[in-house]
Structures are given as C-alpha cells and as structure tokens.
Design a protein around this motif. Structure first.
Motif, short mmCIF file in Angstrom:
data_model
loop_
_atom_site.label_atom_id
_atom_site.label_comp_id
_atom_site.label_asym_id
_atom_site.label_seq_id
_atom_site.Cartn_x
_atom_site.Cartn_y
_atom_site.Cartn_z
N CYS A 33 0.91 -1.06 0.01
CA CYS A 33 -0.10 0.22 -0.10
C CYS A 33 0.93 1.29 -0.02
O CYS A 33 2.06 1.36 -0.10
CB CYS A 33 -0.76 -0.10 1.27
N GLU A 34 0.18 2.48 0.09
CA GLU A 34 0.83 3.51 0.04
C GLU A 34 2.05 3.65 1.38
O GLU A 34 1.72 3.18 2.46
CB GLU A 34 -0.04 4.75 0.32
N SER A 35 3.03 3.92 1.07
CA SER A 35 4.14 3.99 2.01
C SER A 35 3.97 5.04 3.01
O SER A 35 3.08 5.87 2.90
CB SER A 35 5.56 4.39 1.28
N MET A 36 4.65 5.05 4.27
CA MET A 36 4.38 6.01 5.16
C MET A 36 4.99 7.34 4.65
O MET A 36 5.55 7.51 3.91
CB MET A 36 5.30 5.53 6.41
N PRO A 37 4.42 8.25 5.28
CA PRO A 37 4.73 9.64 5.05
C PRO A 37 6.29 10.05 5.24
O PRO A 37 7.06 9.65 6.15
CB PRO A 37 4.02 10.79 6.09
N GLU A 38 6.76 10.82 4.28
CA GLU A 38 8.30 10.94 4.07
C GLU A 38 8.89 11.47 5.58
O GLU A 38 9.99 11.09 6.05
CB GLU A 38 8.83 11.88 3.24
N SER A 39 8.03 12.37 6.31
CA SER A 39 8.41 13.02 7.68
C SER A 39 8.89 11.93 8.58
O SER A 39 9.35 12.32 9.62
CB SER A 39 7.46 13.86 8.08
N LEU A 40 8.38 10.76 8.25
CA LEU A 40 8.82 9.47 9.37
C LEU A 40 9.87 8.83 9.08
O LEU A 40 10.06 7.76 9.55
CB LEU A 40 7.52 8.61 9.22
N LYS A 41 10.61 9.14 8.03
CA LYS A 41 11.85 8.45 7.37
C LYS A 41 12.65 8.02 8.48
O LYS A 41 13.24 7.09 8.54
CB LYS A 41 12.46 9.36 6.42
N VAL A 100 4.47 13.90 16.79
CA VAL A 100 3.86 14.16 15.43
C VAL A 100 3.20 12.87 14.90
O VAL A 100 3.80 11.76 15.37
CB VAL A 100 5.08 14.39 14.43
N THR A 101 1.98 13.25 14.71
CA THR A 101 1.00 12.00 14.36
C THR A 101 0.62 11.94 12.99
O THR A 101 0.15 12.80 12.45
CB THR A 101 -0.11 12.37 15.48
N HIS A 102 0.47 10.77 12.58
CA HIS A 102 -0.16 10.23 11.07
C HIS A 102 -1.08 9.27 11.50
O HIS A 102 -1.09 8.53 12.45
CB HIS A 102 0.90 9.98 10.26
N TRP A 103 -2.05 8.94 10.45
CA TRP A 103 -2.99 7.93 10.65
C TRP A 103 -3.01 7.15 9.22
O TRP A 103 -2.91 7.95 8.27
CB TRP A 103 -4.12 8.06 11.39
N PHE A 104 -3.49 5.67 9.22
CA PHE A 104 -3.54 5.04 8.02
C PHE A 104 -4.95 4.65 8.17
O PHE A 104 -5.34 3.90 8.96
CB PHE A 104 -2.51 4.01 8.24
N ASP A 105 -5.53 4.75 7.10
CA ASP A 105 -7.13 4.29 6.85
C ASP A 105 -6.99 2.75 6.41
O ASP A 105 -6.71 2.88 5.08
CB ASP A 105 -7.77 5.40 6.06
N SER A 106 -7.58 1.66 6.94
CA SER A 106 -7.56 0.69 6.40
C SER A 106 -8.67 0.23 5.30
O SER A 106 -8.33 -0.74 4.60
CB SER A 106 -7.78 -0.39 7.40
N GLU A 107 -9.40 1.22 5.02
CA GLU A 107 -10.36 1.00 4.19
C GLU A 107 -9.98 1.59 2.82
O GLU A 107 -9.50 0.73 1.71
CB GLU A 107 -11.68 1.80 4.35
N THR A 108 -9.37 2.71 2.85
CA THR A 108 -8.87 3.57 1.62
C THR A 108 -7.35 3.25 1.37
O THR A 108 -6.73 3.49 0.29
CB THR A 108 -8.88 5.02 1.71
N LYS A 109 -6.77 2.69 2.61
CA LYS A 109 -5.29 2.12 2.35
C LYS A 109 -4.58 3.26 2.12
O LYS A 109 -3.39 3.31 1.29
CB LYS A 109 -5.12 1.13 1.34
N LYS A 158 -8.79 3.04 12.02
CA LYS A 158 -7.71 3.60 11.41
C LYS A 158 -6.69 3.23 12.16
O LYS A 158 -6.58 2.82 13.49
CB LYS A 158 -8.01 5.45 11.79
N LEU A 159 -5.35 3.19 11.62
CA LEU A 159 -4.11 3.02 12.47
C LEU A 159 -3.41 4.34 12.80
O LEU A 159 -2.98 5.02 11.89
CB LEU A 159 -3.12 2.12 11.75
N ILE A 160 -2.96 4.83 13.97
CA ILE A 160 -2.59 5.80 14.30
C ILE A 160 -1.25 5.66 14.96
O ILE A 160 -1.02 5.12 15.71
CB ILE A 160 -3.55 6.62 15.39
N VAL A 161 -0.32 6.43 14.33
CA VAL A 161 1.02 6.33 14.84
C VAL A 161 1.55 7.62 15.12
O VAL A 161 1.24 8.77 14.61
CB VAL A 161 1.91 5.89 13.88
N THR A 162 2.23 7.84 16.28
CA THR A 162 2.67 9.01 17.08
C THR A 162 4.46 8.87 17.31
O THR A 162 4.54 7.65 17.79
CB THR A 162 2.05 9.32 18.15
N GLU A 163 5.16 9.70 16.65
CA GLU A 163 6.49 9.73 17.10
C GLU A 163 6.54 9.85 18.61
O GLU A 163 6.41 10.65 19.10
CB GLU A 163 7.22 10.91 16.25
#
Lengths: 152, 379
Positions: free
Chosen positions: B180-188, B214-223, B204-209
């Motif tokens: 699926c779509e890779s994680m955002p660049e800022s999380l490199k 800094v937080t991003h989330w991944f929608d398992s429906e839209t991937k 949703k999968l929510i990840v926080t540094e």
C-alpha cells in the motif's frame, strides 16, 4: 463544656434480646438510617431477620468502624481477626449485612468468603454452601470432564 | 434492594444458604479464574455467575507476560496478571512451535516472523494462532497492528532496503498481502516500533512519534495515509505514548521539567488533548532505570487500564485504572505490581508484554482445552 446528648437506639434481635447502640454508630446500616430519618418512634427497633449472635457481632463491627480514632491499618487488622469464624457464620453475617444494608460489613464478609472459595474444589463449595447439585448424571459427567482438576 | 430469598438463622447448627441477589453479590468478589469452577457447582450457580457478570462485575484487562528463551526452540512460559484479584497466574499450554522471538507493537497483538512465515495471534489468551506467508519486504522492527479485518505492517525495514517506509496489508478475507501507500516522508528517520507509538480506532491505525508527538494515521479502507498532526497537550512533553480508549485515544506523556507522567484524553476527531491525571511521584520512581532513566518506557492500553513498565528493568509495573466520573472526566487509581519474573529470570530470557480484556466465556473455553492449566502464583 457539655457535649450534646447523643441519642441511643435500642436494637432488638429476632430472639428478643435488646442492644443499646449510639444512633451515630447504628446509622451505618442504611436500613436503620432510613427508619430513623422517617421518624420511627418505636421504643426499640425490631430486626426480625437478625438473631442475637449475629447482632452482637454486627454491633462490634459497627463500633470499630464508627470510631474516628482507629486507623486504616487498625481496621484491617480488626477485619482479619473478625472474619476468622466458622464458614456457616460468615454466610450468616453476609445475609444479615444484606438485610441491614451495611455496605462496609458486606464488603469485608464477601471478600473473606471469596478468599475461602479460592482454595476449594467444586465438591467442597457444594458442601460448605449447602448446595443441592441439580445436574443430572449426564450433565454432571460432562461438567466433570470439562474441569477434572477442579473436582480433585 | 430486592431480596429473593432469605433464611433465618436462629439456631447455632442451622445451615445458612445464600441465593439470588445476595449470591450474585458474593460472586462479584470472586476472581474470574475461580468463577469458572464456581459456574460448575450447580445450575443455579451457573446462572448466578452469568447474572453477576452481567450486572455487577466489571471485568478488567489482564496483563499478559511471555517469558521466552532467546535460543531456539524459543520455549516460552506465559503469566497473566488479573487486576481484580491482584494475582499472577501461570498459564501452561500445549507446546507450540516458536520459530522465532515473540514481538508486539500493539497492546493486544502478538506476532513472530521469519523469512518463510508470519504468525500472529490477537485473541485475549493467545490460544489461536494464524500462520501465513511472510510480507514481501524483510523487516526487523516494524509496526504491526490489527486494524479491522486486516493486519498492517509498516516500516522497520533494514537500512539498505529500497523503501524504509514500506507498508503492506494482509487481508483476512482475501488471505493475501498487498503493498500500500508508503508511510509519509517525515517519518523516514523514525519508521520503526522503537520510535513510534501505535493505537487503532475506528478502522484507523494511528502512529505517533514518541519523541515529538507528530502523528499520522492510516485508513485501512482507503489504504492511505493522512496527517500530519502535532499532538499538543499544552505542557512540555518529551515522550509520547498513545493507546486506544473507547472511541478516542489516551496519551501518556513524560514531562521532564517536573519528571512526571501525565495522562490526557485525546479526541480521535480533532486530537484535542484534555488532561485526566498524573502519576504520583512514588510510582514515577519505580519506573526509573538506574542507568537509562526514563528512556525506554513501554505503555500498554486496554479498555480503561494503562500498564507501564521500563523495558530495561522490569521489576515493577505501574498500573493506572481510569474511572469515569460525571461529565466524562473521572479520576485515576494508581498502584504498582511486582514482576512475577525475578531479576535473574529477566537476564537470560526476553519478556514480551501484551494486555487484553479476558472475558469469562473466553477463559472458560480455554480452560476446557487439552493441556491448558492455570495456576495462581503464590506470593
């Protein structure tokens, strides 16, 4: 300096024994508290479902818990000694505490009861609680097969 | 309080019997592990147990500890902690083929990975395992989480791989992996379980540094990924840990200016933070490692429970029970639990913790399985 007159209640057990208890102590039992607040004007409060043996113990417990000078540690030590009674009496106190709606006593007695149960097999629980096993023979077999270790 | 039956006890020898409502109250004091045999006493007790569980007993999530050898065949022993009874229970189960070390990056999800297999388990007592093909990209420390009907695996990729931000999803329905779509660049720089705290809510999968919030989330429906959002609890937090709490999130943050852990409720909609508690200092001390301070705290969240420990020196766990008050904000009850595994045991084995809500039916089912045994550890 004179302190205000502390009202004393007379609690009468099911076997007609009378006990004198300060009102401030007795109202830990919500049943008694409600009677007092509703303006009960009887000479003695009859407790039809509590015999003198249990009532004496309950008053001992009430007085300990109403005593503002006893610390939490002291109460805990008191509880530990208080629950060291034959199991039948523990059950009797649970029923009495339920009838009188005395949360603190109910809490201590139920906790003690649950602690005792931990060490018992299913058969011991039936014996101590005087429970009639209402499973049919087949059901009993199936249940035993499920939890053979609990029947040892 | 309605009373169904009361017996008089006017003679010393008369047997006292407990029934109905009173029995249900007594049963609400019995730990879950003892309720299973209690439900076998008689038919009326079986229904009293069920009724007591429905009306009176609030089940509390168990902390589950897997103590695993670091050498093949990676034998493992499991212990569970029940906060209702404050007891540790040793769980013996049929020996399983542990082909690798057990890992977890989400509170109730356990997995193992090798170059040929990926196995995972998310039932409360880990009695059921799924074995599938491994993901395409080899990973050493990924985020792995169950979101809805799928398992998401993200990051944790070796330095020399093409895409350190690779994301793959295993769908239970199609039984296949897809990239699926890779994680955002800022999380490199932080795309691994060591640097990211994870929670799942509403698909949703929510990840926080952990370092920055800094937080991003991944929608398992839209991937697909969304974000970023910077969590702002309004105080100087240096370590951020998130977990799922009802429909929203919990944030546990370490404020180094006052050397204290605080808890916030975080809205999953707009990430607004509302403080709901702080750890008493006596417990903060218990989480401090002699050599490494507070640098590797692990936080597990399930229902209204937060379990915390220092992964360097897991001698004691700190537990927080969130109680809801009027208006949604309540109070916290804190206590500590000594680790059932002693220090020597920790040195030669790996400890992996998960936490989950173990229900009566689940426990009953597992206790009936062959070769499963539960023994209370005497203290």
């Amino acid at each position: 300096m004179s302190s205000p007159e502390e009202k004393t209640l007379i609690l009468k057990s099911s076997d007609n024994e009378e006990f004198l208890v300060k009102e401030s102590v007795a109202v830990q039992c919500i049943t008694i508290k409600n009677l007092v607040e509703d303006g009960c004007d009887l000479d003695a409060i009859p407790l039809l479902n509590v015999d003198s043996k249990n009532l004496a113990w309950i008053i001992e417990f009430m007085e300990k818990y109403a005593d503002s000078t006893s610390t939490d540690a002291e109460k805990k030590d008191f509880d530990t000694e208080f629950v060291k009674k034959p199991f039948n009496d523990v059950l009797g106190l649970i029923l009495a505490a339920n009838y009188l709606n005395f949360p603190a006593l109910m809490d201590v007695m139920c906790d003690a009861c649950a602690n005792e149960m931990k060490l018992w097999s299913v058969e011991q629980v039936r014996e101590k609680f005087h429970i009639q096993n209402d499973y049919t023979e087949e059901e009993e077999k199936a249940v035993r097969a499920e939890n053979f270790w609990a029947f040892e | 309080m309605a009373r169904k039956e009361i017996r008089l006890s006017s003679h010393e020898d008369e047997e006292v019997e407990i029934h109905g409502d009173v029995l249900e109250v007594v049963l609400s004091y019995v730990p879950l592990i003892d309720l299973v045999p209690a439900s076998n006493v008689s038919k009326s007790w079986r229904s009293a147990v069920a009724s007591s569980l429905r009306h009176l007993k609030k089940l509390k999530p168990w902390l589950i500890l897997h103590k695993q050898s670091t050498y093949s065949p990676y034998a493992s022993i499991t212990y569970t902690y029940d906060p209702c009874s404050n007891q540790w229970i040793k769980v013996s189960m049929p020996s399983m083929n542990f082909f690798s070390t057990l890992k977890s990056s989400q509170s109730n999800f356990l997995y193992m990975m090798s170059s040929s297999k990926f196995s995972f388990s998310f039932d409360p007592l880990n009695s059921t395992w799924c074995h599938v093909a491994p993901p395409l990209v080899w990973r050493t420390d990924p985020i792995v989480a169950r979101v809805g009907d799928s398992v998401v695996i993200a990051g944790g990729v070796c330095q020399f791989e093409d895409d350190p931000l690779a994301v793959e999803v295993y769908d239970f329905n199609t039984r296949a992996w897809c990239t699926c779509e890779s994680m955002p660049e800022s999380l490199k720089e932080s795309a691994a379980s060591a640097w990211l705290s994870v929670a799942t809510t509403k698909g949703k999968l929510i990840v926080t540094e952990k370092k920055t919030g800094v937080t991003h989330w991944f929608d398992s429906e839209t991937k697909s990924w969304s974000g970023q959002f910077n969590l702002n609890p309004g105080q100087p937090v240096v370590n951020y840990y998130i977990g799922s709490y009802e429909e929203d999130l919990i944030l546990v943050g370490f404020c180094n200016n006052v050397e204290q852990f605080k808890i916030w409720k975080v809205s999953a909609e707009n990430f607004y933070c509302e403080q709901i508690g702080e750890m008493p200092l006596a417990f903060v001390e218990k989480l401090k490692s002699e050599c490494f301070g507070f640098s590797s705290i692990n936080v597990l969240v399930a229902r209204n429970f937060v379990y915390m420990y220092n992964s360097w020196e897991v001698e004691e766990m700190v537990v927080c029970e969130l109680t809801s008050g009027g208006g949604g904000i309540g109070s916290c009850r804190w206590w500590s639990v000594p680790n059932v595994v002693c220090r020597d045991g920790m040195l030669k084995d790996r400890l992996v913790f998960t936490c989950s809500e173990v229900g009566f039916d689940e426990l009953h089912r597992v206790m009936k399985m062959d070769n499963w045994k539960f023994e209370v550890v005497s203290t």
